[in-house]
Every structure is written in C-alpha cells, then in structure tokens.
Design a protein around this motif. Sequence first.
Motif: not given
Length: 151
Positions: A118-147
């Motif tokens: 349970e602790a493993f899944i909880k931590e991995v899920r929390k980290l995965s959400k944070r990583q998703f947001m970081a990647k999404a933010h990276l993509i958004k910045i790259a798209q705005s720079r391309a525009r």
Amino acid sequence: RLELKNQKQLEDGKSKLEGLVKEAEERRGELSKHAGDMDGAIDELATYVDAIKEQQQSTNSNESEQDDPLLKADKMAIPADVPSAQMLALSAENAAIDDCIYFLDRAFSQQRGSMSAEAFIKEVRKLSKRQFMAKAHLIKIAQSRARESNR
C-alpha cells in the motif's frame, strides 16, 4: 449618598487601572526579554552569514584555480531566459522522480517487508502524478517556444 456612590466608582476605577498598569508592566518585561532573545539570535545569524560568505569567497578563489580547463556541469548549464530555466528545472525534477521511482521499486522488490504494498503504490502514484505534471509543463513550454519562433 451620591458622594459614597462616586467614591465607590472611583475606587473601582482605581483598582482596574492599577490592574491594567501591573499587566502592562509585566508585558513590558516579557517584551524586553523577547527583544533581548531576538538581538542574540540576530547576532548569531550575522556571525553565521559572515562565516558562510568567507567560506564562499575562499571556495570561489580555489575553484577558479582548479576549473580553468574544464567547466563543471552546473556552470555549463546556464539558461539564457526564463523558459529555458523552467525547462532545465523541470527536466531535473523529471529525472529525480525517475530515480525515486526506481529506488522505491528496488526497495519494494528486493527487501520484502521493508515497505508495504500500500505504501509503495501510494508513493509511486504520488510521484507519477508529479512527474506527469512536470512533463506536461515541459511540453507546454516547448510548444509556446515553438510558436514564438514561428512568428
């Protein structure tokens, strides 16, 4: 009778004022004690800051002698603008989260009992959400720079 009533009111007012004066003097004493404590803490911090500044100056002078041919990675990765700095920070966060998930997986799979499922899944899920947001933010910045570059 009126005089006695006025005298009673005056005495009551006098006792209230004396109580307020006593309370104010106690507060003044407490505040002066706290002010003394704060002065001591400020002096301590000033000493600490001075020591750190001296240490940084000595470190900078030593580094400048050692770093001539090869620059350190941190000195090489100086972002040119704000979006570049954001992308660098987000990329570092993404890599750090990858490392965290890897070591959590290792701890869970190799050392049974050191971490519950349970602790493993909880931590991995929390980290995965944070990583998703970081990647999404990276993509958004790259798209705005391309525009911006297409304009």
